[in-house]
Structures are given as structure tokens and as C-alpha cells.
Design a protein around this motif. Structure first.
Motif, PDB file in Angstrom:
ATOM      1  N   GLY A   1       0.819  -1.210   0.000  1.00 16.09           N
ATOM      2  CA  GLY A   1       0.000   0.000   0.000  1.00 16.09           C
ATOM      3  C   GLY A   1       0.850   1.255   0.000  1.00 16.09           C
ATOM      4  N   CYS A   2       1.962   1.220   0.728  1.00 13.90           N
ATOM      5  CA  CYS A   2       2.885   2.355   0.746  1.00 13.90           C
ATOM      6  C   CYS A   2       3.443   2.605  -0.654  1.00 13.90           C
ATOM      7  CB  CYS A   2       4.021   2.087   1.736  1.00 13.90           C
ATOM      8  SG  CYS A   2       5.358   3.296   1.687  1.00 13.90           S
ATOM      9  N   ILE A   3       3.815   1.540  -1.348  1.00 19.49           N
ATOM     10  CA  ILE A   3       4.342   1.681  -2.711  1.00 19.49           C
ATOM     11  C   ILE A   3       3.262   2.234  -3.642  1.00 19.49           C
ATOM     12  CG2 ILE A   3       5.172   0.376  -4.713  1.00 19.49           C
ATOM     13  CD1 ILE A   3       6.580  -1.481  -2.667  1.00 19.49           C
ATOM     14  N   ARG A   4       2.047   1.685  -3.550  1.00 18.59           N
ATOM     15  CA  ARG A   4       0.941   2.171  -4.385  1.00 18.59           C
ATOM     16  C   ARG A   4       0.695   3.662  -4.160  1.00 18.59           C
ATOM     17  NH1 ARG A   4      -4.582   0.428  -2.014  1.00 18.59           N
ATOM     18  NH2 ARG A   4      -3.713   1.877  -0.476  1.00 18.59           N
ATOM     19  N   ASP A   5       0.561   4.055  -2.900  1.00 18.67           N
ATOM     20  CA  ASP A   5       0.213   5.444  -2.593  1.00 18.67           C
ATOM     21  C   ASP A   5       1.335   6.403  -2.976  1.00 18.67           C
ATOM     22  OD1 ASP A   5      -2.090   4.363  -1.584  1.00 18.67           O
ATOM     23  OD2 ASP A   5      -1.468   4.492   0.517  1.00 18.67           O
ATOM     24  N   THR A   6       2.596   5.978  -2.748  1.00 23.92           N
ATOM     25  CA  THR A   6       3.717   6.863  -3.044  1.00 23.92           C
ATOM     26  C   THR A   6       3.933   6.993  -4.548  1.00 23.92           C
ATOM     27  OG1 THR A   6       4.705   6.187  -0.935  1.00 23.92           O
ATOM     28  CG2 THR A   6       6.124   7.356  -2.474  1.00 23.92           C
ATOM     29  N   LEU A   7       3.719   5.921  -5.302  1.00 25.26           N
ATOM     30  CA  LEU A   7       3.790   6.025  -6.764  1.00 25.26           C
ATOM     31  C   LEU A   7       2.734   6.992  -7.286  1.00 25.26           C
ATOM     32  CD1 LEU A   7       4.420   2.316  -7.891  1.00 25.26           C
ATOM     33  CD2 LEU A   7       6.007   4.246  -8.079  1.00 25.26           C
ATOM     34  N   LYS A   8       1.532   6.943  -6.716  1.00 23.94           N
ATOM     35  CA  LYS A   8       0.474   7.863  -7.139  1.00 23.94           C
ATOM     36  C   LYS A   8       0.853   9.310  -6.800  1.00 23.94           C
ATOM     37  CE  LYS A   8      -2.950   7.554  -8.712  1.00 23.94           C
ATOM     38  NZ  LYS A   8      -3.284   7.692 -10.154  1.00 23.94           N
ATOM     39  N   ILE A   9       1.467   9.503  -5.640  1.00 24.54           N
ATOM     40  CA  ILE A   9       1.899  10.853  -5.265  1.00 24.54           C
ATOM     41  C   ILE A   9       2.981  11.339  -6.222  1.00 24.54           C
ATOM     42  CG2 ILE A   9       3.232  12.091  -3.496  1.00 24.54           C
ATOM     43  CD1 ILE A   9       1.525  10.608  -1.410  1.00 24.54           C
ATOM     44  N   GLY A  10       3.905  10.449  -6.589  1.00 24.68           N
ATOM     45  CA  GLY A  10       4.931  10.823  -7.561  1.00 24.68           C
ATOM     46  C   GLY A  10       4.322  11.229  -8.891  1.00 24.68           C
ATOM     47  N   GLU A  11       3.312  10.493  -9.315  1.00 18.82           N
ATOM     48  CA  GLU A  11       2.604  10.808 -10.556  1.00 18.82           C
ATOM     49  C   GLU A  11       1.949  12.189 -10.459  1.00 18.82           C
ATOM     50  OE1 GLU A  11       0.342   7.626 -13.363  1.00 18.82           O
ATOM     51  OE2 GLU A  11      -0.648   8.083 -11.466  1.00 18.82           O
ATOM     52  N   THR A  12       1.356  12.471  -9.302  1.00 24.71           N
ATOM     53  CA  THR A  12       0.710  13.765  -9.076  1.00 24.71           C
ATOM     54  C   THR A  12       1.724  14.900  -9.119  1.00 24.71           C
ATOM     55  OG1 THR A  12      -0.994  12.730  -7.696  1.00 24.71           O
ATOM     56  CG2 THR A  12      -0.688  15.105  -7.452  1.00 24.71           C
ATOM     57  N   LEU A  13       2.888  14.689  -8.478  1.00 24.08           N
ATOM     58  CA  LEU A  13       3.924  15.717  -8.458  1.00 24.08           C
ATOM     59  C   LEU A  13       4.430  16.027  -9.862  1.00 24.08           C
ATOM     60  CD1 LEU A  13       6.010  14.573  -5.352  1.00 24.08           C
ATOM     61  CD2 LEU A  13       4.591  16.618  -5.512  1.00 24.08           C
ATOM     62  N   ALA A  14       4.684  14.971 -10.644  1.00 23.76           N
ATOM     63  CA  ALA A  14       5.180  15.174 -12.011  1.00 23.76           C
ATOM     64  C   ALA A  14       4.151  15.938 -12.839  1.00 23.76           C
ATOM     65  CB  ALA A  14       5.498  13.830 -12.648  1.00 23.76           C
ATOM     66  N   ALA A  15       2.866  15.617 -12.649  1.00 21.84           N
ATOM     67  CA  ALA A  15       1.806  16.310 -13.394  1.00 21.84           C
ATOM     68  C   ALA A  15       1.701  17.773 -12.955  1.00 21.84           C
ATOM     69  CB  ALA A  15       0.478  15.597 -13.182  1.00 21.84           C
TER      70      ALA A  15
END
Length: 548
Positions: free
Chosen positions: A367-381
Motif C-alpha cells: 500500500g505504501c508503494i501504491r500510494d507513493t507512486l500515485k503521489i509521484g505521478e501527481t507531483l510530475a503532473a
């Protein structure tokens, strides 16, 4: 006894470690281990049974609280070998009434090999270092097992002290023959942490090269650059230590990052202490330069800041790249503030990945990996949509934002999609607790859960179906002998003995006033209900292993 024989076998394999010997819900310690651990932990030490006509000292800690006791022992400098039960006691009984549960050492816990959040400082690195010297040239290798970061430094013997002082390892491995070198021995004492002597043969280049290849799963080390014999020797000591402590599980390590004397500023231990860069002269973080300037909002960011502050760069081009990144964020204040807010929701993905690779992770780490990958995606966007075409991010930030975009990495976008679809909202720490796979992911899992959780509804539905098909008033009941069965009164049961219903209803038992039957469908349902809980957990664990 057979259990004591098992303990002696484990102790022979790890004679210098305390053996945490799993027995049911406790980790037990025996003999001198019990005496030493009881004194260190302040727990009761008792006696049970005899050995060579002497009472056996014994102490124990509950399994659910073992992490806290482990933490205290490690801080006190002990090495602990964790011996787990490798099978269910019921499986052992199948081999005979006198059979004992299989046990094995699953890991050896030392200060430099910790990965659990409860044993680590989230904002500080926990490094395992190794020192090797070959033909007058020294090398220091370092691994952060909880994040997979590996570094190797080629230095002069005089430069070892500065590198170790900057790394501040929790544990340092050194070939035992080097401890006779007064200068190096004094350096190791000054730099602190546990010093772990290793057989000198483990740092020999040929044997070290073979171990490093095994550690990385490669046929050649050419891809790591032209490693010197000393660098290979230092990495070989770390590889040997990891093989011993991790019981055959290979950690997920990055390729070694190499550095030389000229890359970072060498600050000797005395000067570093006077400057109070990351610790005051009394050893506290509060009051240091790091504590004064640390405004990071993530654990990984805090560790990176500490690492950069401890080892200032000397290359002007690299310094300029960092300053360009700082300047860009200074100029984009609103975006900087939004980035900080988003980052606050990220987890410690590096440490979660390491635990998963070592088999110590659970659904919460996924879950930590899932949530942090999504946050990374948000930051890049966010950066891509900042609308400032004239001021694109400098190289260091551009590289970071590309790394944060899952779709730019083969397979990562699909993996993120699988985790988003597959993980449920409530994630336990351990896979064996179950309940973490989302509904709708696997049809057979949903069916098994329905059987497990709503078995009464399923039985009522089948009962209604059988009444409609037979026209006979009947009930489906359950007892511990027959399991589920169909019951009809003696006066109403005759049609069930006659064709065509006798092909469906199989006679089981006749009582004074009732007749009991089963059907193929009911017998199958009975077996599936009985096994549903086990099947649900097995399927969830299989899903976890696939994602891991």
C-alpha cells in the motif's frame, strides 16, 4: 530432549548470537543466552529441566512484543539469531506423536542489518560499512539495507577515518588481520558503532568477487566500473555478512555508487565533532546544524539532507546543479508549497521495498508503494502543468520528475494499476492476517469469501432450491458428525426414495421421526464451506506473493 537437540544445533550455527527460539507464542532463550538476555532486558530468568544434571536457565519474551526487546538488545550491542517454527504444529503431529516442529534460523539481527520501522530511526540512515585494504590502498563500502543504497569509496588508509565519520555506520565489518594495524584500529574506535571482525579470507579478491556476483545475480562486475581489489574486498565482506544474516534471502540492492577522495570533502572525526554538523558534541541531534535547517516533510528527504550535509560536494558542476534546483523552487514559491503539501502524504517507499525483497514486508508495504507512486505521478503532473514554459525545471529536478512518472518506466504503470485495483482499503501489517485483496479481483476468491462469511445465506438458498425441485418440505441442518445434511419427516420422505428424486437425494440416516439425506451439491458445498477460510487466506497470500 529433541527440542533441546534442536536448540543446540541452532546455537552451533550461531555461537556468538543470542538464539530467539520460537515456541508457540514466545521466543525462549536458554542457558547463557537466557542469563545475559534477562540481565540486559530486565525480565525474569527461571529454570526448566536439567542438562548434565544441572538446571537449565530459561527466559522468554512474547512474540507480539519481540520487536521492542530486539531493539533494546541491538542497541546494547548484542547479535540475535531468530529461530522460527517453519510449520504448523498440526503438520508435525501427522509425522507421529513424538515428532517436533521443524525450526530454522530465518535471520540474524545485527545493528547494520535492521529493516523494521520499529527498530529504525525514520529520519536517519542505518548503514552497514566494511573496510578492506589491498596493496596499501584502502576501500570503504557501505550499504543501507533498509533502502538498498550501496556506496563504495576508494581512499588512502589515512582517508578511512573521514569516510567512516561521514557515514556514521551502525556496524563496521573489518578483516580480523587489520585490527592489528594500530592506526586503523584507533580509527574504528573513534568512529563508533559496532566493529565486527571477519575472517580475512572473506576479503580476498577472488572469493569476494564471486560473492558480490551472487549478491547481484550477475556474471561479471564490469557493469559496475573498474572496481579495485580493495573495493571488491570491502563489497565482498558485506556480501558475506548479508549471506549469513539474511538466511539466503537476497536484498534488493542498487548498483554500487563509486566515489573517490576528490568527490566529497574529507572532514576528519575531530573537526566533524567540533562543527556539530549532525550531532552535538554530547551526541544529540538537537542543537546540531542539521536540526537547525531540517524542514523536510518526508523520512527519505530527511535522510538525503543528512547525507548531503555530512559529505559536501567538491565538484563545481555538481554543486551548480544542486543550486539550480534550489533556485528554481525559490522562484516558484506557490508550486513549492503545493509540492510540500503533496509530499506529506507519501510513505517511505525505499524501506517498504527492502522489507518486501527480504520477505519481511506485508500488504501495508504494498500500500505504501501504491500510494507513493500515485503521489509521484501527481507531483510530475503538477510541474508539467505549472504553465511556466520559459522556466522549465533544471536538470536535477527534470530527472527526478521523470523518475516519478510510472508510465515512463517499463512495467511500472501496469504494476501500479494492479495494486490500485487489487489492494483493498484496510491493509494489515502481515499477509497472514488476510482481508487485503479487494473484491472483484478474483471471482474464485469472492466466491470463497461468500461461503466463509455468508454460508447461512447460501444454505438457505440451496434449501429453497431443493424444496422447489422435490416438492417435499425439508430442512438443511448441520451437526459435527454428518456435517450438512437434508432432513425430512418420516411421513414426507418417501418421494425422496423414489425415481427420479432418488438420483439426487442420497440416503444417510433414518431416525424414529426423521430421515436424513445428502446431495452431491450439498456434500460439495459442505466441503467448500469447511475449507473456505483456508482457501481465502491461501488465495490472498498467493496474490501477495505475485505482487511482491
Amino acid at each position: 530432549t529433541p527440542v533441546m537437540q534442536q536448540f543446540f544445533e541452532m546455537k552451533a550455527r550461531q555461537p556468538d548470537a543470542l538464539i530467539f527460539f520460537r515456541m508457540g507464542d514466545f521466543y525462549e532463550l536458554f542457558f547463557d543466552d537466557a542469563i545475559r538476555a534477562a540481565a540486559a532486558l530486565g525480565i525474569s530468568q527461571t529454570f526448566r529441566g536439567t542438562h548434565n544434571s544441572q538446571p537449565i536457565p530459561m527466559a522468554g519474551v512474547p512474540q507480539h512484543a519481540a520487536e521492542a526487546y530486539l531493539s533494546k538488545l541491538i542497541r546494547l550491542g548484542f547479535k540475535v539469531a531468530v529461530c522460527e517454527q517453519m510449520e504448523d504444529p498440526a503438520e508435525a503431529k501427522k509425522r507421529g506423536s513424538k515428532s517436533i516442529v521443524r525450526r530454522d534460523i530465518v535471520r540474524v539481527v545485527t545493528p547494520g542489518t535492521l529493516t523494521e520501522d520499529g527498530l529504525l530511526d525514520a529520519r536517519g540512515a542505518n548503514r552497514l560499512a566494511a573496510v578492506a585494504v589491498r596493496a596499501g590502498q584502502a576501500a570503504v563500502a557501505s550499504v543501507e539495507l533498509s533502502t538498498g543504497e550501496v556506496e563504495v569509496f576508494s581512499v588512502s588508509k589515512d582517508g578511512v577515518a573521514a569516510i567512516l565519520a561521514a557515514l556514521a555506520p551502525s556496524e563496521t565489518l573489518v578483516a580480523d588481520r587489520l585490527l592489528s594495524d594500530d592506526q586503523l584500529s584507533q580509527t574504528l574506535k573513534i568512529c563508533g558503532g559496532l566493529v565486527q571482525p571477519m575472517p580475512s579470507a572473506l576479503s580476498e579478491p577472488q572469493a569476494s568477487e564471486a560473492r558480490v556476483k551472487r549478491l547481484y545475480g550477475v556474471d561479471t562486475l564490469d557493469g559496475f566500473g573498474g572496481l579495485s581489489p580493495a573495493e571488491i574486498g570491502a563489497l565482498g565482506l558485506i556480501a558475506a555478512h548479508l549471506e549469513m544474516t539474511q538466511a539466503g534471502r537476497l536484498p534488493a540492492l542498487r548498483a554500487p555508487r563509486r566515489a573517490a577522495d576528490a568527490d566529497v570533502m574529507a572532514i576528519d572525526p575531530a573537526t566533524r565533532g567540533s562543527l556539530e554538523i549532525d550531532r552535538t558534541q554530547t551526541g544529540d541531534r538537537n542543537g546540531s546544524l542539521l536540526a537547525a535547517i531540517d524542514r523536510t516533510v518526508t523520512a527519505g528527504g530527511a535522510r538525503l539532507l543528512a547525507s548531503r550535509l555530512a559529505r559536501p560536494l567538491l565538484d563545481p558542476a555538481a554543486i551548480d546543479q544542486r543550486l539550480d534546483a534550489v533556485e528554481w523552487f525559490v522562484e516558484h514559491r506557490a508550486l513549492r508549497e503545493r509540492v510540500r503539501e503533496v509530499l506529506k502524504g507519501s510513505g517511505d517507499m525505499a524501506r517498504a521495498l527492502s522489507r518486501l525483497a527480504l520477505g519481511r514486508g506485508g500488504p501495508r508495504d504494498l500500500g505504501c508503494i501504491r500510494d507513493t507512486l500515485k503521489i509521484g505521478e501527481t507531483l510530475a503532473a503538477m510541474v508539467a502543468g505549472s504553465g511556466d514554459a520559459l522556466s522549465s525545471p533544471p536538470f536535477e529536478l527534470e530527472h527526478a520528475f521523470r523518475a516519478l512518472t510510472p508510465d515512463l518506466h517499463e512495467g511500472l504503470g501496469g504494476f501500479l494499476a494492479a495494486l490500485e485495483a487489487g489492494l483493498g482499503p484496510d491493509l494489515p501489517a502481515l499477509a497472514r492476517d488476510g482481508g487485503f485483496v479487494a473484491s472483484g479481483v478474483r471471482e474464485e476468491l469472492d466466491e470463497a469469501r461468500t461461503l466463509r462469511d455468508d454460508s447461512r445465506k447460501v444454505i438457505i438458498a440451496l434449501e429453497a432450491q431443493l424444496i422447489a425441485e422435490s416438492g417435499v418440505p425439508l430442512k438443511i441442518r448441520h451437526n459435527g458428525v454428518l456435517g450438512y445434511f437434508v432432513e425430512a419427516t418420516a411421513g414426507k420422505a418417501d418421494p425422496l426414495f423414489q425415481p427420479p428424486l432418488n438420483a439426487t437425494f442420497i440416503h444417510r440416516q433414518t431416525l424414529a421421526n426423521q430421515v436424513r439425506f445428502t446431495t452431491v451439491e450439498l456434500a460439495d458445498l459442505d466441503a467448500r464451506i469447511a475449507q473456505a477460510g483456508e482457501r481465502v487466506l491461501a488465495m490472498e497470500i498467493a496474490a501477495f506473493e505475485t505482487w511482491r
